[in-house]
Scaffold this active site. Structure first.
Site, PDB file in Angstrom:
ATOM      1  N   TYR A  93      -3.693 110.359  77.192  1.00 16.29           N
ATOM      2  CA  TYR A  93      -3.238 110.712  75.930  1.00 16.29           C
ATOM      3  C   TYR A  93      -1.917 110.114  75.404  1.00 16.29           C
ATOM      4  O   TYR A  93      -1.696 109.680  74.459  1.00 16.29           O
ATOM      5  CB  TYR A  93      -3.237 112.130  75.604  1.00 16.29           C
ATOM      6  CG  TYR A  93      -4.531 112.628  74.997  1.00 16.29           C
ATOM      7  CD1 TYR A  93      -5.542 112.719  75.837  1.00 16.29           C
ATOM      8  CD2 TYR A  93      -5.055 112.925  73.640  1.00 16.29           C
ATOM      9  CE1 TYR A  93      -6.983 113.264  75.591  1.00 16.29           C
ATOM     10  CE2 TYR A  93      -5.883 113.686  73.178  1.00 16.29           C
ATOM     11  CZ  TYR A  93      -6.948 113.703  74.029  1.00 16.29           C
ATOM     12  OH  TYR A  93      -8.188 114.049  73.610  1.00 16.29           O
ATOM     13  N   LYS A 148     -11.042 114.236  89.211  1.00 15.53           N
ATOM     14  CA  LYS A 148     -11.989 113.389  89.825  1.00 15.53           C
ATOM     15  C   LYS A 148     -11.337 112.696  91.054  1.00 15.53           C
ATOM     16  O   LYS A 148     -10.923 111.593  90.846  1.00 15.53           O
ATOM     17  CB  LYS A 148     -12.613 112.422  88.963  1.00 15.53           C
ATOM     18  CG  LYS A 148     -13.835 112.999  88.369  1.00 15.53           C
ATOM     19  CD  LYS A 148     -14.750 111.998  87.454  1.00 15.53           C
ATOM     20  CE  LYS A 148     -15.567 110.925  88.344  1.00 15.53           C
ATOM     21  NZ  LYS A 148     -16.472 111.426  88.846  1.00 15.53           N
ATOM     22  N   ASP A 186     -10.218 117.999  77.133  1.00 13.36           N
ATOM     23  CA  ASP A 186     -10.695 117.852  75.697  1.00 13.36           C
ATOM     24  C   ASP A 186     -12.269 117.965  75.818  1.00 13.36           C
ATOM     25  O   ASP A 186     -12.963 118.735  74.932  1.00 13.36           O
ATOM     26  CB  ASP A 186     -10.285 116.507  75.248  1.00 13.36           C
ATOM     27  CG  ASP A 186     -10.729 116.151  73.966  1.00 13.36           C
ATOM     28  OD1 ASP A 186     -10.684 116.919  72.966  1.00 13.36           O
ATOM     29  OD2 ASP A 186     -11.142 114.874  73.665  1.00 13.36           O
ATOM     30  N   ASP A 212     -14.756 121.386  74.542  1.00  9.64           N
ATOM     31  CA  ASP A 212     -15.898 121.175  73.659  1.00  9.64           C
ATOM     32  C   ASP A 212     -17.305 121.787  74.254  1.00  9.64           C
ATOM     33  O   ASP A 212     -18.185 122.502  73.367  1.00  9.64           O
ATOM     34  CB  ASP A 212     -16.149 119.661  73.046  1.00  9.64           C
ATOM     35  CG  ASP A 212     -15.323 119.397  71.809  1.00  9.64           C
ATOM     36  OD1 ASP A 212     -14.397 120.146  71.598  1.00  9.64           O
ATOM     37  OD2 ASP A 212     -15.735 118.484  71.154  1.00  9.64           O
TER      38      ASP A 212
HETATM   39  C1  IPM Z   1      -8.762 118.392  70.481  1.00  6.28           C
HETATM   40  C2  IPM Z   1      -9.049 117.415  69.285  1.00  6.28           C
HETATM   41  C3  IPM Z   1      -7.662 116.500  69.503  1.00  6.28           C
HETATM   42  C4  IPM Z   1      -7.573 115.893  70.795  1.00  6.28           C
HETATM   43  C5  IPM Z   1      -7.846 115.216  68.440  1.00  6.28           C
HETATM   44  C6  IPM Z   1      -8.022 115.799  66.929  1.00  6.28           C
HETATM   45  C7  IPM Z   1      -6.722 114.201  68.696  1.00  6.28           C
HETATM   46  O1  IPM Z   1      -9.963 116.923  69.641  1.00  6.28           O
HETATM   47  O2  IPM Z   1      -7.893 119.099  69.949  1.00  6.28           O
HETATM   48  O3  IPM Z   1      -9.641 118.822  71.117  1.00  6.28           O
HETATM   49  O4  IPM Z   1      -8.255 114.881  71.211  1.00  6.28           O
HETATM   50  O5  IPM Z   1      -6.861 116.527  71.633  1.00  6.28           O
HETATM   51 MG    MG Z   2     -11.458 117.906  71.302  1.00  9.05          MG
END
Ligand code: IPM
Ligand code: MG
Length: 371
Positions: free
Chosen positions: A143, A194, A251, A255
């Site tokens: 990032y 990994k 990230d 999700d």
């Molecule tokens: C998260 C989101 C963010 C990320 C985006 C909005 C920049 O997906 O907080 O998981 O990728 O970290």
């Molecule tokens: Mg995210």
């Protein structure tokens, strides 16, 4: 009485403001009924800040965030700002806050509320009773790694670079938070990378292993490759307690874990900095895992519970107000058990309610519980 706690509210874009509105009613309730008082200020972030000031985060708002005891964040982004250059995008506001506040530890719990066990796309027996925590490193890795960018080559084609980079101290500090969290839970930490293809993965595994031997040998530690972890999360998520992983894997895996619970609309998160040894304080920002959901913004149908549960995390982690956090979490459980559902968690036989009505229901429940 101790000085009021400084709380900065950054509602942002899309459904951010409307879910925040419900949470502010609860903040108000706590001030009146539990004497939990905040010096509350509000600021703009993301697209809202862009429209007003031409930048997704002004220096002033950043300074306010750093000075606050805690930041309660909504969500940023939307189609209106999609075509802007990278550095101006609403998301940059959030990334800058994370980086400048040094919020390296991102806690993303995935908890299945009993009333919602059937809302998951996975079978009830796989997810019922699930309570895991993904700890995502939040200020390093790909990032922010340098070099990064897109260049045009002499032959006219382009070349894009992002850099995955981690140092020992960066890995160690987030791993330490992981071990400490595991100790307060089921004492099990799974470290995910990994190491089979990435040097950062090799260093990650080595660093976590050393820290384990040195300071946390009583915690059960396992290592897992990130691709396998994604698979295990949908196969048998209850094998995990705390998962610690880097920024990008975190990230994606968070999700994935979020969807086990049935709805992104239910999940809070906390992003924490290091504890200042002098003041005992740490920078902290709390935000729902869901995004700005522009498609449903302004319709009063979004689920305010993730933002509300983020406020509960804020009470728990920034102010040690565990009883008050419990109160919110129990109110949410009871409201869900009573059959109220926003659209995102709608099930046959339940009552579909608006954002505002969900807020009303939580407040009514809090009244009952505090009576
Ligand atoms: C998260 C989101 C963010 C990320 C985006 C909005 C920049 O997906 O907080 O998981 O990728 O970290
Ligand atoms: Mg995210």
């Amino acid at each position: 009485m101790a000085a009021n706690k400084k709380l900065l509210v950054l509602a942002g874009d899309g459904i951010g403001p409307e879910v925040m509105k419900q949470v502010l009613r609860v903040v108000d309730w706590f001030a009146k009924r539990r004497a939990v008082r905040f010096d509350l200020s509000e600021g703009l972030v993301g697209g809202a800040a862009l429209d007003a000031h031409g930048t997704p985060l002004t220096d002033k708002t950043l300074a306010d965030a750093i000075a606050a005891d805690a930041v309660l964040f909504g969500s940023v982004g939307g189609p209106k700002w999609d075509d802007l250059p990278f550095e101006k995008k609403p998301e940059r506001g959030l990334l800058r806050l994370r980086k400048e506040m040094d919020l390296f530890a991102n806690l993303r719990p995935a908890i299945v509320f009993e009333a919602l066990a059937d809302a998951s796309t996975l079978k009830r027996e796989v997810v019922a009773g699930l309570d895991i925590l993904i700890l995502r490193e939040l200020t390093g890795g790909v990032y922010f790694g340098e070099p990064r960018g897109i260049e045009t080559l002499p032959n006219g084609t382009k070349r894009a670079v992002d850099t995955q980079v981690y140092t020992t101290p960066e890995i160690e500090r987030v791993a330490r938070v992981g071990f400490e969290l595991a100790q307060k839970r089921r004492n099990k930490l799974t470290s995910v990378e990994k190491a089979n293809v990435m040097h950062t993965g090799v260093l990650w595994r080595e660093t976590v292993t050393k820290l384990h031997a040195k300071e946390f040998s009583k915690v059960e530690l396992g290592h897992m490759y990130a691709d396998n972890c994604a698979m295990q999360l949908v196969r048998n998520p209850k094998q995990f307690d705390v998962i610690v992983t880097d920024n990008l894997f975190g990230d994606m895996l968070s999700d994935c874990a979020a969807m086990l619970t049935g709805s992104l609309g239910m999940l809070p998160s906390a992003s924490l900095g290091a504890v200042d040894p002098k003041t005992g304080k740490r920078h902290a920002l709390y935000e729902p895992v869901h995004g700005s959901a522009p498609d449903i913004a302004g319709k009063d149908i979004a689920n305010p519970l993730a933002e509300l549960l983020s406020f509960a995390m804020l009470l728990r982690y920034s102010f040690d107000l565990a009883d008050d956090a419990d109160l919110i979490e129990n109110a949410v459980k009871t409201v869900l058990a009573g059959g109220m559902r926003t659209s995102d968690i709608m099930q046959a036989g339940s009552a579909r309610v608006s954002t505002t009505t969900m807020g009303d229901a939580v407040l009514r429940q809090l009244d009952k519980m505090a009576a």
